[in-house]
Design an enzyme around this catalytic site. Structure first.
Site, short mmCIF file in Angstrom:
data_model
loop_
_atom_site.label_atom_id
_atom_site.label_comp_id
_atom_site.label_asym_id
_atom_site.label_seq_id
_atom_site.Cartn_x
_atom_site.Cartn_y
_atom_site.Cartn_z
N ASP A 17 0.84 -1.21 0.00
CA ASP A 17 0.00 0.00 0.00
C ASP A 17 0.87 1.26 0.00
OD1 ASP A 17 -2.33 1.43 0.01
OD2 ASP A 17 -2.73 1.16 2.15
N ASN A 65 -10.48 -3.22 -6.23
CA ASN A 65 -9.73 -2.22 -6.99
C ASN A 65 -10.40 -1.83 -8.32
OD1 ASN A 65 -6.45 -3.34 -5.86
ND2 ASN A 65 -7.69 -1.64 -5.11
C1 FPP Z 1 -1.90 0.08 -3.37
O1 FPP Z 1 -1.44 1.41 -3.33
C2 FPP Z 1 -1.35 -0.61 -4.53
C3 FPP Z 1 -2.07 -1.21 -5.52
C4 FPP Z 1 -3.54 -1.26 -5.52
C5 FPP Z 1 -1.41 -1.80 -6.69
C6 FPP Z 1 -0.16 -2.54 -6.40
C7 FPP Z 1 0.47 -2.92 -7.67
C8 FPP Z 1 1.79 -2.92 -7.91
C9 FPP Z 1 2.83 -2.61 -6.90
C10 FPP Z 1 2.28 -3.31 -9.27
C11 FPP Z 1 2.15 -4.79 -9.48
C12 FPP Z 1 3.07 -5.23 -10.48
C13 FPP Z 1 3.49 -6.49 -10.63
C14 FPP Z 1 4.60 -6.74 -11.57
C15 FPP Z 1 2.90 -7.64 -9.89
P1 FPP Z 1 -2.51 2.60 -3.46
O2 FPP Z 1 -2.66 2.94 -4.88
O3 FPP Z 1 -3.80 2.19 -2.78
O4 FPP Z 1 -1.81 3.73 -2.67
P2 FPP Z 1 -2.55 4.88 -1.82
O5 FPP Z 1 -3.27 4.20 -0.69
O6 FPP Z 1 -1.43 5.73 -1.35
O7 FPP Z 1 -3.49 5.59 -2.77
#
Ligand code: FPP
Length: 240
Positions: A17, A65
């Site tokens: 996250d 998501n």
């Molecule tokens: C949460 O951060 C993250 C995600 C929903 C996506 C995670 C995906 C990756 C790290 C890339 C995956 C790639 C591979 C190669 C498997 P957020 O967007 O919710 O952050 P925030 O809470 O600060 O908005």
């Protein structure tokens, strides 16, 4: 400090996250946080492999998501596509898949029938090609939800004709069938919740929360978490 092998988790889950906040704080578009997050994931997976952890599950995209803007969804799928395609191409061109050479198996957790078809095909190919690898397992949780995992397992059991089930039957019908439950779940970026991650499997997982955003998470941070894990007394309901 080097952690003794028997004090390491066998299976770690990562709730990655903070990508969006990491980017926003730098005046960058959110997607740049996901891009850095994907690079960090590769480094962290390499580190887990090096220190002798056997299973890693990363929460790449949850069943919730889909509520995000389509552009962001497409970007996350694009990152996964780039990573998996790169691995599949290495395999096709030289016969030497970096993953296969290192005996690393990739498994997808979740219902991928809803994601773009070309990405489904790439994922199915990498799963098939690395199926016999057994030194390390990287689970990619894609369109994954803990509740969906349980519902899917129950439907599988009903379809098999069962009218009564036990805990082992459910475990065997989850996306993680045949794998040990996660011993340790790490969530970055400060929130203290599981957000529908491995609900059935996490019954006895040790939990670790850090304020560090995922794109800043490094092997140094992981070592600190692993040291915390190594000191814990896992009782599983026993007295000590
Ligand atoms: C949460 O951060 C993250 C995600 C929903 C996506 C995670 C995906 C990756 C790290 C890339 C995956 C790639 C591979 C190669 C498997 P957020 O967007 O919710 O952050 P925030 O809470 O600060 O908005």
């Amino acid at each position: 400090m080097k952690i003794k092998k028997d004090k390491l988790p066998i299976h770690i889950g990562f709730i990655m996250d903070g990508n969006g906040r990491w980017a926003t704080r730098r005046g960058l578009p959110r997607k740049m946080g996901h891009k850095k997050g994907a690079d960090v994931l590769e480094k962290i997976v390499d580190y887990c492999f090096e220190v002798g952890i056997k299973y890693v599950t990363c929460f790449a995209f949850s069943t919730e998501n889909w509520k995000r803007p389509q552009e962001e969804i497409d970007y996350i799928f694009g990152l996964l596509r780039d990573y998996i395609k790169k691995q599949n191409e290495k395999n096709a061109s030289s016969g030497n898949n970096e993953l296969k050479q290192r005996n690393i198996k990739i498994c997808v957790l979740g219902d991928i029938s809803k994601i773009p078809e070309d990405l489904q095909k790439e994922l199915e190919k990498i799963e098939k090609d690395t199926d016999n690898c057994d030194a390390f397992v990287l689970n990619i949780a894609m369109n994954y939800g803990g509740r969906d995992d349980i519902v899917n397992a129950v439907n599988t059991l009903i379809a098999s004709g069962k009218t009564k089930v036990n805990e082992q039957d459910i475990s065997n019908a989850l996306y993680t069938k045949g794998m040990p439950d996660p011993d340790f779940i790490i969530r970055t970026a400060g929130d203290i919740r599981l957000s529908n991650f491995m609900l059935y499997q996490s019954a006895y997982a040790e939990l670790y929360f850090t304020k560090t955003f995922w794109p800043d998470f490094s092997p140094k941070h992981l070592n600190k978490a692993l040291n915390s894990y190594a000191k814990r007394n896992r009782k599983f309901g026993k007295l000590n």
